[in-house]
Structures are given as structure tokens and as C-alpha cells.
Design an enzyme around this catalytic site. Structure first.
Site, PDB file in Angstrom:
ATOM      1  N   HIS A  36       7.968  19.890  13.598  1.00 36.03           N
ATOM      2  CA  HIS A  36       7.185  19.425  12.445  1.00 36.03           C
ATOM      3  C   HIS A  36       7.043  17.894  12.449  1.00 36.03           C
ATOM      4  CE1 HIS A  36       6.578  23.236  10.309  1.00 36.03           C
ATOM      5  NE2 HIS A  36       7.721  23.589  10.872  1.00 36.03           N
ATOM      6  N   GLY A 123       4.173  35.688  17.187  1.00 34.54           N
ATOM      7  CA  GLY A 123       5.092  35.293  16.117  1.00 34.54           C
ATOM      8  C   GLY A 123       6.445  34.803  16.607  1.00 34.54           C
ATOM      9  N   ALA A 124       6.567  34.559  17.905  1.00 41.96           N
ATOM     10  CA  ALA A 124       7.856  34.128  18.455  1.00 41.96           C
ATOM     11  C   ALA A 124       8.041  32.613  18.363  1.00 41.96           C
ATOM     12  CB  ALA A 124       7.987  34.572  19.903  1.00 41.96           C
ATOM     13  N   SER A 127       3.791  29.774  20.771  1.00 40.21           N
ATOM     14  CA  SER A 127       2.400  29.313  20.894  1.00 40.21           C
ATOM     15  C   SER A 127       1.466  30.218  21.682  1.00 40.21           C
ATOM     16  CB  SER A 127       2.353  27.919  21.508  1.00 40.21           C
ATOM     17  OG  SER A 127       3.071  27.057  20.723  1.00 40.21           O
ATOM     18  N   SER A 128       1.487  31.489  21.369  1.00 37.57           N
ATOM     19  CA  SER A 128       0.488  32.349  21.984  1.00 37.57           C
ATOM     20  C   SER A 128      -0.914  31.914  21.532  1.00 37.57           C
ATOM     21  CB  SER A 128       0.747  33.809  21.632  1.00 37.57           C
ATOM     22  OG  SER A 128       0.832  33.960  20.244  1.00 37.57           O
ATOM     23  N   SER A 129      -1.037  31.386  20.326  1.00 35.35           N
ATOM     24  CA  SER A 129      -2.360  30.958  19.836  1.00 35.35           C
ATOM     25  C   SER A 129      -2.912  29.831  20.688  1.00 35.35           C
ATOM     26  CB  SER A 129      -2.310  30.468  18.396  1.00 35.35           C
ATOM     27  OG  SER A 129      -1.262  30.995  17.683  1.00 35.35           O
ATOM     28  N   GLU A 161      -8.098  25.957  15.513  1.00 36.59           N
ATOM     29  CA  GLU A 161      -6.998  26.472  14.690  1.00 36.59           C
ATOM     30  C   GLU A 161      -7.123  25.967  13.242  1.00 36.59           C
ATOM     31  OE1 GLU A 161      -3.868  27.397  16.894  1.00 36.59           O
ATOM     32  OE2 GLU A 161      -2.454  27.731  15.263  1.00 36.59           O
ATOM     33  N   ASP A 173       1.447  22.150  20.566  1.00 36.74           N
ATOM     34  CA  ASP A 173       1.315  23.417  21.293  1.00 36.74           C
ATOM     35  C   ASP A 173       0.194  23.347  22.321  1.00 36.74           C
ATOM     36  OD1 ASP A 173       3.100  23.950  19.335  1.00 36.74           O
ATOM     37  OD2 ASP A 173       1.866  25.410  18.276  1.00 36.74           O
ATOM     38  N   TYR A 223       3.357  26.247   5.995  1.00 35.40           N
ATOM     39  CA  TYR A 223       3.141  25.201   6.996  1.00 35.40           C
ATOM     40  C   TYR A 223       2.186  24.141   6.444  1.00 35.40           C
ATOM     41  CZ  TYR A 223       2.023  23.022  11.493  1.00 35.40           C
ATOM     42  OH  TYR A 223       1.854  22.120  12.517  1.00 35.40           O
TER      43      TYR A 223
HETATM   44  C1  GLA Z   1       3.538  25.035  15.052  1.00 28.01           C
HETATM   45  C2  GLA Z   1       2.352  24.073  15.150  1.00 28.01           C
HETATM   46  C3  GLA Z   1       2.734  22.803  15.877  1.00 28.01           C
HETATM   47  C4  GLA Z   1       4.009  22.183  15.304  1.00 28.01           C
HETATM   48  C5  GLA Z   1       5.094  23.239  15.149  1.00 28.01           C
HETATM   49  C6  GLA Z   1       6.303  22.706  14.418  1.00 28.01           C
HETATM   50  O1  GLA Z   1       3.894  25.478  16.312  1.00 28.01           O
HETATM   51  O2  GLA Z   1       1.281  24.687  15.803  1.00 28.01           O
HETATM   52  O3  GLA Z   1       1.669  21.878  15.840  1.00 28.01           O
HETATM   53  O4  GLA Z   1       3.757  21.517  14.116  1.00 28.01           O
HETATM   54  O5  GLA Z   1       4.641  24.383  14.448  1.00 28.01           O
HETATM   55  O6  GLA Z   1       6.895  21.706  15.154  1.00 28.01           O
END
Ligand code: GLA
Length: 382
Positions: A36, A123-124, A127-129, A161, A173, A223
Site C-alpha cells: 500500500h 484472490g491470492a 496479481s492475476s489481474s 483497472e 502489479d 482499498y
Molecule cells: C494491490 C494493488 C497494488 C498495491 C497492492 C498493495 O495489489 O493492485 O497497486 O497497492 O494492492 O500494496
């Protein structure tokens, strides 16, 4: 990279569209520390991994586009000039979003077909997105000769996104997935979007991921709420992002912010510092120090930033009970997903077993254990 996945999408594509596709592999990521902090202009420390999304893409000569998510057995057809976000939570928003953001930059693309399949558990917090977004933008750039740089591509992925998925994510990510380097983690300065690679070779230690297999709802809005809270504090301080602040600055406005938001901003300032210290610890091969910073990061995420959950905290506590785990914390956005553990190689299996058993006893559900290797970023597969 998974050759099985590549083979699967290639064959599915040939079968469905009777032509040879371009093949792309786009990885997921881990993050050693720096959570974050990206949307606060700070440092993060991610690495691309060998799990990811394989895509087969080619121009289409029918009047529209087709996208197929093999994992879900889900097919959508769409027209390039009629794009709008689909219902919340649908996978096609990642595809639509990227296409729309490319078009917003006045780049011309034609109709295309894409089939993709991944092995990053959803959801793990891996960063699959971003892997999907990057594979779409990378594929379209190749296919239609758009001349986009990698940096432009990740900004397109990020905007997709923001505007189509509705998560106001930072750049970590997309950066890690696109720019990953085999055996390296990237100390990324999110203010300049420039990274320094760090070779990760811990000899007797390794990273181990444990997935809680939970993703608590409302995590997207939580978030976005965190992000706006940070932006409000930065505004009060008269700075662009919290990256520019030190703890002393924050003390001066203590009366002007809620105690909750004060703690959140404090966490961000401290986490940015921890991330830089972690890089130093790696340079000095001081893994005890690195581990302590990782535990401190979790503590901040749990108590100050408040993005953890019972399942994650439980797994981190399991780690603390094992002297061979030097550090553990939740990874990614939070409210579920994985913990990342820095553990002695020879003890990894034992710990994974003990923690899994304890997790099952406590929550009556299974967690999953992943061993990952640090890998190259989004690339064409010949
Ligand atoms: C998600 C967001 C990232 C980052 C993290 C937390 O993965 O896509 O940009 O903010 O949360 O570090």
C-alpha cells in the site's frame, strides 16, 4: 513460465479459429515488502513469478472480437466501438478496459480474438489481474504494431483497472508483471517508476507462499477508501503524496485527522522506510534484519492500516512460532490471499505441513502452499 498452459491456449486457438496465434506469457508477482505504498509514491519490492497467464491472440476477420477465458469456459463477443464496463467482478472488464484505454490514446486497433488461461489462483494477492491486463496490451501492441513502450503499456493496464474494474490501484502489479527479471526482485520507486533489480539468492533461505484461500468481500471498496484517506492526509500536509512526508510532519496535523487516518498515514510513512531498509538488508545479506522488517510490515498492515484478516493473522502467528521462519506477512491488497514467508529451505516443507494442519483445525478449510521462482516479465513465446 508454464509450457503446458502455452500449449493449451495455442491448441484451443487453432481449433477454434483455424489459424496460428501469437503467444504471450504474463506473470503474476510476489511482493517482499512495501504494501500500500505504491499509490503513495513510495517504494515497493516485488518480483515476477513463474505462475501467470498464457494468451493466444490473433487478428480476426469477422466483424467483431472474441475473448475466451479457458479456466472459466467463458466466451464473450464484442465490438470495438461499443465498449462499456460489464457488470462488476466480471473478467471481461480487464480486456475491455485495456482495449478502451488503448483507444483513448488514439491508437488504432482492429478486431482480434484472444484465448487465455492462467495458473495464478484468483484472490491470492498475486496479481492475476495485472497479468491479464498486461498480456492483452502486450499482445495488441505486437499484433497492431502500436509502438507502445513497456512503460506506456503498464500505464494503460493500470488505467483499465481504475476505469473498468473500479479499483484505484497503484503501479506495482503491472510493473512487476511487465518488467520482472529472472532471479531478481525489483526495488521500485513508484514516484519515478524506475526500479533497481536485486538478485535474490539466499543460499539457505527461500520465500514460501501460503494462500488462505479466502477473499473477503468489500475488499475493493476498502482499498479505494484507504487510498482516498492517504490522499486527504497528503492534501492536509500540502504535499502531493505521503512519500514526501516524515513522521514529524504528521505530528503537526494530529488534531486535524481522525486517529484511524493518522495511523494509516503513519503506517505508509513507516512502510516506505522499511522497504528501503529491506533493500539494504538484502545488500548486506542480513536475513534476520529482513525478516524482522517483514514481520513489522505485517504488524502495521494488521493494526495500523487494517487490511489484514483473521486467516492471515493466524498464518503469520504460525510462522512466529517456528524459529526457522525469519519473517512473514500478508501480501498484496489484503483481506485474504497469501502470506509470504522467509524460511529456511530445509524447513519449508515441515512448516508448510504444520501450518496447513493448524489452519484446517482452526478454520475448517484448507490453505494452499506455493513454491515460486522469480521469473521474467511479460514476453512473447516463440
Ligand atoms: C494491490 C494493488 C497494488 C498495491 C497492492 C498493495 O495489489 O493492485 O497497486 O497497492 O494492492 O500494496
Amino acid at each position: 513460465m508454464s509450457t503446458t498452459l502455452i500449449k493449451e491456449v495455442k491448441e484451443a486457438f487453432k481449433k477454434k479459429f483455424s489459424t496460428d496465434p501469437l503467444l504471450i506469457f504474463s506473470p503474476g508477482r510476489i511482493n517482499i515488502i512495501g504494501e500500500h505504498t505504491d499509490y503513495n509514491g513510495g517504494f515497493v519490492f516485488p518480483a515476477a513469478v513463474d505462475k501467470g497467464i498464457a494468451s493466444a491472440i490473433q487478428k480476426s476477420n469477422t466483424g467483431n472480437c472474441t475473448a475466451i477465458a479457458l479456466n472459466l469456459d467463458s466466451v464473450i463477443e464484442f465490438e470495438l466501438d461499443k465498449l462499456k464496463p460489464s457488470k462488476e467482478g466480471s473478467w471481461e472488464n480487464y480486456v475491455f478496459g485495456v482495449v478502451a484505454e488503448i483507444q483513448n490514446r488514439n491508437k488504432i486497433i482492429g478486431n482480434f480474438n484472444i484465448i487465455f488461461k492462467g495458473n495464478i489462483p484468483g484472490g491470492a494477492g498475486m496479481s492475476s489481474s495485472a497479468a491479464l491486463e498486461n498480456s492483452v496490451v502486450f499482445g495488441l501492441n505486437e499484433l497492431f504494431d502500436l509502438g507502445l513502450t513497456k512503460k506506456e503499456m503498464i500505464l494503460i493496464s493500470q488505467k483499465a483497472e481504475h476505469n473498468y474494474v473500479g479499483v484505484k490501484c497503484g503501479i506495482m502489479d503491472q510493473y512487476a508483471s511487465m518488467f520482472g527479471i529472472k532471479n531478481n526482485a525489483l526495488l521500485l520507486d513508484c514516484r519515478t517508476i524506475e526500479a533497481k533489480p536485486y538478485k535474490i539468492d539466499f543460499k539457505e533461505h527461500q520465500f514460501l507462499l501460503i494462500n488462505t484461500n479466502v477473499k473477503h468481500s468489500l475488499s475493493d471498496s476498502a482499498y479505494n477508501d484507504r487510498r482516498s484517506a492517504c490522499e486527504r492526509v497528503a492534501e492536509l500536509l500540502g504535499i502531493e503524496t505521503l512519500r514526501e512526508a516524515i513522521e514529524e510532519d504528521l505530528k503537526k496535523i494530529i488534531d486535524k485527522v481522525t486517529p484511524e487516518n493518522y495511523q494509516k498515514a503513519l503506517y505508509v510513512i513507516q512502510e516506505i522506510e522499511r522497504t528501503q531498509k529491506a533493500a539494504k538488508a538484502i545488500e548486506e545479506n542480513d536475513l534476520q534484519k529482513l525478516g524482522a522488517l517483514i514481520y513489522a510490515s505485517h504488524n502495521g498492515l494488521q493494526h495500523q492500516y487494517k487490511v489484514s484478516c483473521d486467516e492471515l493473522d493466524f498464518l503469520v502467528n504460525q510462522a512466529k512460532k517456528n524459529k526457522h521462519v525469519l519473517g512473514a506477512r500478508m501480501m498484496g491488497g489484503g483481506f485474504g490471499g497469501c502470506t509470504i514467508n522467509l524460511i529456511k529451505k530445509s524447513e519449508a516443507k515441515n512448516f508448510a505441513q504444520t501450518a496447513s494442519k493448524a489452519y484446517k483445525n482452526k478454520f475448517n478449510k484448507d490453505c494452499s502452499v506455493y513454491y515460486v521462482t522469480l521469473s521474467d516479465g511479460t514476453h512473447l513465446v516463440k
